[in-house]
Scaffold this active site. Structure first.
Site, short mmCIF file in Angstrom:
data_model
loop_
_atom_site.label_atom_id
_atom_site.label_comp_id
_atom_site.label_asym_id
_atom_site.label_seq_id
_atom_site.Cartn_x
_atom_site.Cartn_y
_atom_site.Cartn_z
CB SER A 1 -0.96 0.00 1.19
OG SER A 1 -1.97 -0.97 0.99
CB THR A 2 4.40 2.21 0.46
OG1 THR A 2 4.89 1.03 -0.19
CG2 THR A 2 4.54 2.06 1.96
#
Length: 631
Positions: free
Chosen positions: A357-358
């Site tokens: 999710s970064t």
């Protein structure tokens, strides 16, 4: 009769003439060689009777940004023997065995070998070399040399690198800046007779070496030291396989710290460390798994055909003190070299991983820049999104319900980011992927940078685009991720990550200041400003709340990704954060590989970056303000 005599006289005359011509020709040739070619043959004669010994140049030092020496030299000696000059072989053997600590068979073989010069031992302490000189043994030569030394042992080992026995760089900055650091060797010339014996009263001719230049780097000793301490703490507490932490200035790409623990001893790089052996021994012989907590508030995404069976908690097998010894004894030959290469490997640049999710930072930036989404756009998350014939779930299986895009970013909601990716479409997504520099290497000044592993555009369908949008089904390096995020938050200018700052000679005179990049714009300033605000809200009450620091404006993003093959209970937890959120001057990425127990990035990686920021922000002159918060 008269004719016979005349014939003989003529014959004799011709012989005389022939001999005279030959003598004249020889005299002419000798005159030519002695007068016109004398210098050339004098040089050959001298070469025949000259013995040459090298004088190694002092290697340039590696310094941190404040002038602290990270790599230096110490004087050592090389001991050699010249067989033809030895007058008392037994005495030479006896002394060399005693002073150098070598067995008699080894020394005798080298002393008795009929060669021009035989090296007995290198890297001999100067004190021992001085004692050997004092013996005055014929045929024993003691030449001063330099050995690379690293004052702080294992600190930044995978960044600095080390040198081999010939003082040439092997890995890291040592090999990347070989031309800067190496210097130019000198020589010692001595005259000998035809038997190879040095001629007395003939002075040695020396060509002095030229020392290498010093390299000043962007590394900060204090930050590097603290970051490594924190990384080791996490490694132990979470019984992880490795921990990588990067600290960088997002404005110009200067790397302040980079660690990949476990590190190794730069002064003994060919010995496998006990910690490295323990980790690899456990990895090979234990069934690693991790617990999955019911109250997860993070962003690990799963697709239906990936098993989500509850994993039994496993904190790793605890080995006794003999583990490393047992493993080391079992290692030899090619296997040993493979393990050494693995121990030296710099995970921040040599290895790729699914960022999870970064990577939603990239999806958000592309969507905002293209205008397919705004912060106020509303969405609905039922806990999944169906794409083609696939049900792709959110980490919150009950769903987030109605939410704006800003709230979706705070929640790290997969269905919303899938929708943004689908709105962009394959062509546009790949346009921004290339525009942001993700399909190219960063150009960092370390060897062996890995490239992004991405689908070919023509092979990407809706499902692939959906998974890419929240950071799965492809791989990038940590250095690529932090570089791209830096470029997104710094106003939209692509930076080149680097260590090399400047070069100075041995006297401290500045030789060169390095310049990087061409200020390539990858994003508008307006979108960059919006991204800073969005990521600040992620820390202010969103999934990154564990990175919040009172008095500072912090932005960031969490991630939890499952490694391949999925369903094995192996995860990568990470968090990327920057400060101050409105004017980023430092950015930090923490990647924890296969932590045991709780593995969510927001739970275990975000606090690591928070702790680092609490210590280094004041050190960098960024003081907390009572009036500043993330509100």
């Amino acid at each position: 009769m008269q004719k016979t005599r005349t014939f003989h006289r003529r014959k004799i005359l011709l012989i005389y003439i022939g001999c005279a011509a030959a003598l004249l020709s020889l005299a002419g040739r000798l005159s030519y060689l002695m007068i016109f070619r004398s210098d050339y043959y004098m040089e050959l004669a001298e070469d025949l009777h000259e013995r040459e010994r090298p004088i190694k140049a002092a290697r340039g030092r590696i310094l941190d940004r404040n002038g602290i020496v990270l790599a230096d030299n110490r004087t050592v000696c090389t001991v050699s023997v010249i067989h033809s000059q030895i007058t008392d072989a037994e005495k030479v053997i006896e002394v060399l065995c005693e002073e150098l600590g070598l067995d008699e068979a080894t020394v005798r073989a080298r002393v008795e070998k009929n060669s021009s010069m035989e090296r007995v031992k290198t890297n001999v302490d100067k004190e021992i070399g001085d004692r050997l000189r004092a013996y005055g043994l014929d045929g024993v030569k003691v030449d001063e040399d330099y050995r690379r030394t690293y004052p702080f042992g294992s600190m930044a080992s995978k960044v600095l690198g080390f040198t081999g026995s010939d003082n040439q760089g092997i890995i890291g900055l040592e090999v990347e800046y070989e031309d800067v650091l190496a210097g130019t060797s000198g020589t010692i010339l001595t005259l000998t007779d035809a038997r190879g014996i040095e001629i007395e009263d003939e002075a040695e001719t020396r060509v002095e070496p030229v020392a290498g230049n010093d390299l000043t780097t962007s590394l900060d000793y204090n930050i590097q030291q603290y970051v490594e301490q924190k990384a080791y703490q996490v490694l132990e507490e979470k019984q992880a396989e490795s921990v990588s932490i990067l600290v960088m200035d997002p404005r110009n790409g200067e790397i302040l710290a980079m660690t990949n623990v476990p590190e190794f001893d730069l002064n003994d790089p060919y010995t496998l460390t006990e910690l490295f052996l323990e980790i690899n021994y456990d990895e090979a012989d234990s069934d690693s798994s991790a617990s999955e907590e019911a109250n997860a508030g993070d962003d690990s995404a799963m697709v239906d055909d990936v098993s989500d069976a509850e994993q039994n908690e496993n904190n790793g097998i605890q080995e006794d003190d003999d583990t490393a010894m047992t493993a080391a004894q079992a290692v030899s030959g090619e296997e040993l070299q493979d393990l050494l290469n693995q121990m030296w490997r710099n995970g921040c640049i040599n290895d790729t991983y699914e960022p999870g999710s970064t990577f939603k930072i990239i999806t958000a930036a592309a969507g905002l820049e293209e205008g397919v989404v705004s912060l106020d756009d509303t969405f609905y998350c039922p806990g999944y999104k169906i794409v083609d014939d696939r049900r792709i779930r959110c980490h919150k299986t009950a769903g987030h319900g109605a939410e704006t895009f800003l709230e979706a970013a705070q929640n790290s909601c997969n269905p919303v980011f899938i929708e943004v990716g689908l709105r962009l479409g394959v062509a546009n997504y790949f346009k921004y992927f290339n525009q942001f520099g993700l399909n190219e290497k960063t150009g960092i000044d370390l060897p062996g940078e890995a490239a992004t592993i991405m689908h070919k555009e023509e092979n990407v369908g809706q499902v692939e685009l959906a998974t890419i949008s929240f950071g799965q089904s492809f791989q990038i390096t940590p250095i690529q991720l932090i570089t791209t995020v830096s470029s997104i938050i710094n106003g939209g200018i692509r930076v080149t990550p680097h260590f090399g700052v400047s070069v100075s000679d041995a006297d401290g005179t500045l030789v060169e200041v390095y310049q990087y990049g061409e200020d390539t714009r990858i994003l508008s300033e307006e979108t960059s400003e919006t991204m800073r605000y969005l990521l600040e809200q992620v820390v202010d009450g969103g999934s990154g709340k564990n990175a919040y620091i009172e008095g500072y404006r912090i932005g960031g993003k969490t991630a939890t990704s499952e490694t391949l093959p999925r369903g094995q209970g192996r995860y990568i937890s990470s968090f990327i954060g920057f400060a101050p959120a409105d004017d980023p001057q430092v950015i930090c990425l923490c990647v924890i590989n296969n932590p045991q127990g709780t593995y969510y990035g927001g739970t275990i990686a975000a606090p690591v970056v928070k702790d680092i920021f609490e210590n280094i922000l004041p050190y960098l002159g960024l003081e907390a303000s009572a009036s500043e918060s993330n509100d």
